[in-house]
Design a protein around this motif. Structure first.
Motif, PDB file in Angstrom:
ATOM      1  N   LEU A 135       0.883  -1.424   0.036  1.00 56.51           N
ATOM      2  CA  LEU A 135       0.098  -0.240   0.149  1.00 56.51           C
ATOM      3  C   LEU A 135       0.812   1.445  -0.178  1.00 56.51           C
ATOM      4  O   LEU A 135       0.978   2.297  -1.012  1.00 56.51           O
ATOM      5  N   VAL A 136       1.653   1.702   1.225  1.00 52.46           N
ATOM      6  CA  VAL A 136       2.643   2.580   0.636  1.00 52.46           C
ATOM      7  C   VAL A 136       3.339   2.021  -0.376  1.00 52.46           C
ATOM      8  O   VAL A 136       3.564   3.893  -0.936  1.00 52.46           O
ATOM      9  N   ARG A 137       4.501   1.793  -0.942  1.00 54.55           N
ATOM     10  CA  ARG A 137       4.711   2.068  -1.946  1.00 54.55           C
ATOM     11  C   ARG A 137       3.948   2.065  -3.322  1.00 54.55           C
ATOM     12  O   ARG A 137       4.121   2.994  -3.506  1.00 54.55           O
ATOM     13  N   TYR A 138       2.675   2.140  -2.912  1.00 55.40           N
ATOM     14  CA  TYR A 138       1.857   2.285  -5.179  1.00 55.40           C
ATOM     15  C   TYR A 138       1.332   3.561  -4.352  1.00 55.40           C
ATOM     16  O   TYR A 138       1.577   4.436  -4.865  1.00 55.40           O
ATOM     17  N   THR A 139       0.920   4.326  -3.375  1.00 57.67           N
ATOM     18  CA  THR A 139       0.246   5.705  -2.992  1.00 57.67           C
ATOM     19  C   THR A 139       2.229   6.216  -3.202  1.00 57.67           C
ATOM     20  O   THR A 139       2.301   7.559  -3.316  1.00 57.67           O
ATOM     21  N   TRP A 140       3.242   6.134  -2.766  1.00 60.73           N
ATOM     22  CA  TRP A 140       4.234   6.753  -2.451  1.00 60.73           C
ATOM     23  C   TRP A 140       5.099   7.015  -3.843  1.00 60.73           C
ATOM     24  O   TRP A 140       5.368   8.171  -4.668  1.00 60.73           O
ATOM     25  N   ARG A 141       4.471   6.083  -5.064  1.00 65.61           N
ATOM     26  CA  ARG A 141       5.037   5.958  -5.973  1.00 65.61           C
ATOM     27  C   ARG A 141       4.250   7.385  -6.447  1.00 65.61           C
ATOM     28  O   ARG A 141       4.623   7.621  -8.100  1.00 65.61           O
ATOM     29  N   ARG A 142       3.103   7.272  -6.417  1.00 66.43           N
ATOM     30  CA  ARG A 142       2.570   8.475  -7.058  1.00 66.43           C
ATOM     31  C   ARG A 142       2.532   9.914  -7.025  1.00 66.43           C
ATOM     32  O   ARG A 142       1.867  11.202  -7.269  1.00 66.43           O
ATOM     33  N   ASN A 143       3.682  10.218  -5.953  1.00 66.24           N
ATOM     34  CA  ASN A 143       4.009  11.678  -5.190  1.00 66.24           C
ATOM     35  C   ASN A 143       6.098  11.870  -5.264  1.00 66.24           C
ATOM     36  O   ASN A 143       6.402  10.804  -5.714  1.00 66.24           O
ATOM     37  N   ALA A 144       5.809  12.391  -6.706  1.00 66.19           N
ATOM     38  CA  ALA A 144       7.071  12.590  -7.407  1.00 66.19           C
ATOM     39  C   ALA A 144       8.215  13.440  -6.868  1.00 66.19           C
ATOM     40  O   ALA A 144       9.185  13.457  -5.888  1.00 66.19           O
ATOM     41  N   TRP A 145       7.338  14.604  -5.088  1.00 60.85           N
ATOM     42  CA  TRP A 145       8.505  15.336  -4.665  1.00 60.85           C
ATOM     43  C   TRP A 145       9.345  13.693  -3.921  1.00 60.85           C
ATOM     44  O   TRP A 145       9.276  14.450  -2.981  1.00 60.85           O
ATOM     45  N   LEU A 146       8.077  13.212  -2.826  1.00 56.79           N
ATOM     46  CA  LEU A 146       8.134  11.661  -2.409  1.00 56.79           C
ATOM     47  C   LEU A 146       9.298  11.292  -2.385  1.00 56.79           C
ATOM     48  O   LEU A 146      10.373  10.897  -1.723  1.00 56.79           O
ATOM     49  N   CYS A 147       8.981  10.837  -3.856  1.00 61.25           N
ATOM     50  CA  CYS A 147       9.870  10.125  -4.316  1.00 61.25           C
ATOM     51  C   CYS A 147      11.537  10.925  -4.792  1.00 61.25           C
ATOM     52  O   CYS A 147      12.677   9.506  -4.256  1.00 61.25           O
ATOM     53  N   LEU A 148      11.307  12.135  -4.747  1.00 64.65           N
ATOM     54  CA  LEU A 148      12.909  12.919  -4.855  1.00 64.65           C
ATOM     55  C   LEU A 148      13.642  12.279  -3.848  1.00 64.65           C
ATOM     56  O   LEU A 148      14.614  12.960  -3.627  1.00 64.65           O
ATOM     57  N   ARG A 149      12.542  12.580  -2.722  1.00 62.27           N
ATOM     58  CA  ARG A 149      13.651  12.343  -0.704  1.00 62.27           C
ATOM     59  C   ARG A 149      13.705  11.184  -0.662  1.00 62.27           C
ATOM     60  O   ARG A 149      15.406  11.242   0.284  1.00 62.27           O
ATOM     61  N   CYS A 150      13.252  10.216  -0.895  1.00 61.14           N
ATOM     62  CA  CYS A 150      12.959   9.193  -0.711  1.00 61.14           C
ATOM     63  C   CYS A 150      12.597   7.791  -1.493  1.00 61.14           C
ATOM     64  O   CYS A 150      10.847   8.222  -1.755  1.00 61.14           O
TER      65      CYS A 150
END
Length: 761
Positions: A253-268
């Protein structure tokens, strides 16, 4: 890594297998040669974990033994001040709890003063809560348990959990102040109480509490029986299965939702964030259960996975499992003596073995579920048979159906309700009720499976050799397709369920006096028959020795159903376990001297006799012409074979002894006598002792019983008559063999023959 884990486990097991704990000097001498392995780049440096496991286990064992109650304090009225260290559990009419001692008679914990004790508290005296500060007037005794084949090793359990004394709150129960400790424990207790209040009298409320907090005290005896018969007890434990599924679902669930936010992916990276979130969720769920052993293994594996993800390291599955084992053994090496240790690591090892890199393995989520149940069902079969003397063939089917329901639906619902409780209590109530409803929908299936003939197949006490053979068969059966002899390997599992022959020739018999505390129970076995004489006491906790001692003993000996049970008279210390035996063996005939005391029971009267396999059974008393009551109504049974005779007398007293001397003085002479009335001075008159003239006398007595049985003058009377003496306190279960052409001989003293260094002598 796996070599280091195996070495540390081996060192721990060597220490736990010792009958006596060696002194510190010998431990140092044994470990000293291993220091040579500290040489740089030594290929055998992993062997250092062998002495490490041995020494670390020795240190903790020494600490636990030193903190046992001083023998001079046993039975005395003491004042204990401390903190309630567990969630109190209602057992029958008493509450049981663990109590962290602050002071005992003004003395701080140390040598002879236990740090942790287990207390029974009458709710009418006090209602202590988890983490509260209390003062109790207590009576304590050193750790002690029944010592019989097949019985639970209560002494070992107390030792491994660091409990230095057991007892009960006798008087002066006062809460010292309003201070509290152990916030996690208090939170768990408050959550359990809230769920019980919300679900009220719901039949499955105890299961919801168990899944939320790990508190299993709310499960009924019938529910435990169904779970044990289908090998689904693990569903009620917060362990690796539930934690793993929860962590896996949250990871996705977290991986799926995290990948939808570029700002979050750039930081972690999404995978790292998901792994950290999964580990935190697993740790929180384990905390709700109080971090028991199975959750420790799961958490260490989760932490290893998370660390590998963060450091971009791809650890092999076997190394992850080895790290988990090392972590558990470092935290608590004594846990290697727990059944849950072996079942937990055995289940994971079987799954990893089946899911290892196999070419052409079937794919898909359904096949993965089937392979998992196949791995666990076959892989744990030898361990279940070894630890519990039975295994269920319906277990894979039961787990196949209910595991996905519990892991993917019930547990998430319970956790969702717990999460909503502070923010939306009304919603939480409905979710709790929904989880109980789902459990209720699956329960009829488990009940039906538990009633199948193959639900629980007995496996009478498989030894170490048979265990190793069956494990070999299980491993071979789990090999990849195409491995030669896979089907034939199943034959190595069959001996687990073959009932061994008694080994008793026609005309011979065995008599085993069981250790049931202050009470009596004995089993007489011929070549093809078995008789139970008395069933031991019942307890205020609601349990009895029929279920705790007699039935496990019968199962361990391969006795499917007793041919007859004789209840000498109606006293609870002799008849208390009858209800459990009648429930387990509903068609078992019962003979008793307590006329009208029990339903559907034949009356025991002088003159009744029968033969089994060349062995004669004769009732010598009571006499229909002179009816008696109470102890004097005890059914006196003589067993005679080609190798000698035994006399079972119940609780007869002087009056009955005199009547026996008048009626059948010549028939009283015997080789083995189970002493009348536990060695009370109200029995065993000089005339009776002279007429019986036994060569061996067994005293069925309890540890530090309040009557002081056996009385010294009675012991002296039999000793003067030339009899050898044994008792259930010093010897545990005692077996005497009567064989044609040989003198009767004691062949088992269970407490002495199976003594570990923690066993009370």
């Amino acid at each position: 890594m796996w070599k280091a884990a195996a070495a540390m486990l081996a060192g721990t097991l060597v220490l736990l297998a010792l009958p006596e704990l060696p002194p510190g000097g010998e431990v140092a001498a044994l470990c000293a040669p291993f220091t040579l392995l500290f040489l740089p780049r030594h290929r055998l440096r992993w062997l250092l974990f062998l002495p490490l496991g041995f020494a670390w286990c020795w240190y903790l064992s020494q600490s636990h033994l030193a903190s046992r109650l001083d023998p001079t304090l046993e039975g005395a009225e003491l004042t204990a001040v401390g903190w309630v260290h567990s969630i109190p559990e209602m057992r029958g009419r008493l509450e049981e709890l663990e109590f962290r001692v602050e002071s005992l008679e003004g003395r701080a914990p140390g040598p002879g003063i236990p740090d942790l004790i287990r207390l029974s508290v009458d709710p009418s005296l006090a209602k202590p809560g988890a983490g509260e500060h209390w003062r109790f007037g207590v009576r304590l005794r050193r750790p002690r348990g029944f010592m019989d084949p097949g019985s639970f090793d209560y002494e070992g359990w107390l030792f491994r959990h660091g409990i230095g004394a057991t007892g009960y709150a006798a008087h002066d129960a006062v809460r010292v102040d309003a201070k509290t400790r152990y916030p996690l424990l208090r939170t768990r207790a408050a959550l359990a109480d809230h769920i019980r209040h919300v679900l009220g009298a719901d039949e499955f409320g105890g299961m919801v509490v168990a899944l939320a907090t790990g508190d299993q005290s709310g499960l009924s005896e019938s529910q435990w029986q169904v779970l044990q018969a289908t090998n689904t007890v693990h569903l009620m434990a917060i362990a690796g299965l539930h934690i793993g599924v929860l962590a896996g679902l949250l990871f996705l669930l977290v991986r799926y939702t995290w990948r939808r936010n570029a700002w979050l992916c750039l930081r972690c990276p999404a995978t790292v964030a998901a792994a950290v979130a999964a580990s935190l969720a697993g740790a929180l769920y384990a905390a709700m259960a109080g971090f028991p052993l199975p959750t420790q293994r799961a958490l260490i594996m989760l932490a290893t996975f998370t660390l590998g993800t963060v450091l971009r390291r791809n650890l092999r599955s076997r190394d992850t499992l080895a790290l988990a084992m090392l972590g558990v053994l470092i935290l608590d090496p004594l846990s290697a003596g727990e059944t849950s240790f072996w079942l937990s690591f055995g289940a994971v090892a079987a799954i990893l073995f089946v899911f290892g890199d196999r070419v052409g393995a079937p794919k898909g989520w359904l096949m993965d579920i089937l392979r998992t149940q196949w791995a666990v069902g076959v892989g744990l079969l030898p361990l279940l048979a070894f630890f519990f003397q039975h295994a269920g063939l319906t277990a894979p089917l039961a787990n196949l159906v209910v595991v996905p329901v519990y892991s993917l639906l019930v547990v998430p619902l319970v956790l969702l309700a717990c999460f909503c409780l502070p923010w939306a209590p009304s919603l939480a109530v409905w979710v709790f009720k929904g989880s109980a409803t789902v459990i209720g929908l699956t329960w009829p299936l488990l009940e039906r499976l538990s009633q199948w003939p193959a639900a629980t197949l007995p496996s009478p006490s498989p030894g170490w050799v048979l265990l190793l053979v069956s494990i070999t068969g299980a491993v071979w059966l789990l090999m990849p397709r195409g491995m030669p002899g896979r089907v034939a390997a199943a034959a190595l599992l069959l001996p687990l369920f073959v009932t061994p022959l008694s080994g008793i020739p026609v005309g011979g018999f065995d008599l085993t006096l069981l250790d049931v505390g202050q009470g009596l129970s004995a089993v007489v076995r011929t070549a093809h028959h078995a008789l139970v004489y008395d069933t031991g006491p019942a307890f205020r906790s609601g349990s009895d020795t029929g279920g705790e001692v007699v039935i496990p003993y019968l199962v361990s000996q391969g006795i499917v159903t007793p041919d007859l049970t004789v209840v000498s008279h109606g006293d609870s210390d002799h008849a208390g376990g009858l209800a459990s035996l009648r429930e387990a063996y509903p068609h078992m005939p019962v003979l008793s001297g307590a006329e009208g005391r029990f339903p559907d029971v034949s009356t025991c009267l002088r003159g009744e006799h029968w033969q089994w396999d060349g062995v004669s059974f004769e009732v010598l008393y009571p006499d229909a012409d002179a009816p008696a009551g109470g102890n004097d109504a005890s059914c006196v049974l003589k067993v005679s074979g080609a190798g000698g005779s035994a006399l079972l007398t119940g609780d007869i007293m002087r009056k009955s002894e005199q009547r026996l001397l008048e009626l059948r003085a010549q028939a009283l002479k015997t080789d083995l006598l189970v002493a009348p009335h536990h060695g009370s001075n109200s029995s065993s008159t000089p005339a009776f002792v002279a007429a019986v003239a036994p060569t061996e006398v067994l005293f069925p007595v309890g540890y530090r019983n309040r009557w002081g049985f056996p009385k010294p003058e009675v012991v002296a009377r039999y000793s003067t008559a030339g009899a050898a003496l044994a008792d259930s306190v010093s010897d545990g279960a005692v077996r005497m063999a009567f064989r044609p052409g040989a003198r009767p001989a004691v062949t088992m003293r269970w407490r002495l023959d199976h003594a570990w260094f923690w066993t009370a002598r």
